[in-house]
Design a protein around this motif. Structure first.
Motif: not given
Length: 245
Positions: A148-150, A169-172, A177-180
């Motif tokens: 997604s970042r790329s 990095e700070e938010v997503i 990953p935890n919420t899917g």
């Protein structure tokens, strides 16, 4: 009297940005993007939610208001009194002449501003580029955050890419990953906010964002407003700044 943008959104001329945004959202909530009123409400929001454009618009409204004229004091009428004739000082006439000349010169200079056709072409190219950029820039998949970042990087200026990567990095990276969570963004409509030259253009976009996560398999769609500042870099329009509401 011609209705103002404030009248259209049914807000007070001193309304806050939050009040204007709420009125705008309520106005377009039930409208189809193809409806003429939809575009009109968006035009009102474009002006009133941009501080610089709103200030200029308010000044224009003030200038259109008729000035109150103080009544002339009555002149006593006598049998021998002759009508008073107001004499305009020479310096006033000279000043008016210079002002008229300045306006003529100013109009000529404005006519020679960067080619209107060039600015219009640039604005259209920037608008199209913004519409292409929105989906990858405002979408992500928890299962492939690096991908997604790329995908988004190709649409960003080098400076804005650093800013977005930090936010990512700070938010997503910390939460997705935890919420899917998977967020998919699509463009509903767009228009030009400001195109003062042919190298930097602001584009206003109305987008749909469909979100799913581990607890919610059915997409929840949210409509939101985005302002993208597009900058031409080596003949390519890239996102240089972005504000999401």
């Amino acid at each position: 009297m011609t209705p103002t943008w404030y009248d259209l959104l049914d807000v007070d001329p001193h309304a806050s940005e939050a009040e204007i945004r709420e009125a705008w959202r309520a106005a377009i909530a039930e409208l189809d993007p193809g409806d003429r009123r939809f575009r009109t409400f968006n035009q009102a929001a474009e002006v009133l939610l941009d501080p610089a454009r709103r200030a200029a618009y308010d000044a224009e409204l003030t200038a259109q208001q008729p000035e109150e004229e103080a009544p002339d004091e009555p002149t006593p009428v006598t049998a021998t009194a002759a009508p008073r004739r107001r004499v305009v000082p020479t310096w006033v006439l000279l000043g008016l002449g210079l002002l008229t000349a300045a306006l003529v010169v100013g109009a000529a200079l404005l006519a020679r501003q960067p080619s209107d056709d060039a600015v219009a072409d640039a604005a259209r190219a920037a608008q199209a580029a913004a519409e292409r950029a929105v989906p990858p820039v405002l979408s992500y998949d928890a299962a492939d955050l690096e991908g997604s970042r790329s995908s988004a990087a190709a649409y960003l200026t080098a400076t804005y890419q650093k800013e977005r990567d930090q936010l990512f990095e700070e938010v997503i990276d910390e939460n997705a990953p935890n919420t899917g969570t998977t967020l998919t963004t699509s463009v509903v409509d767009s228009s030009i906010v400001r195109a003062g030259d042919d190298d930097r253009v602001q584009v206003f976009l109305f987008v749909d964002q469909a979100a799913t996560n581990k607890e919610q398999a059915e997409p929840r769609v949210t409509r939101t407003w985005v302002t993208m500042t597009m900058e031409r870099v080596d003949d390519e329009w890239l996102v240089a700044a972005m504000r999401v509401v």
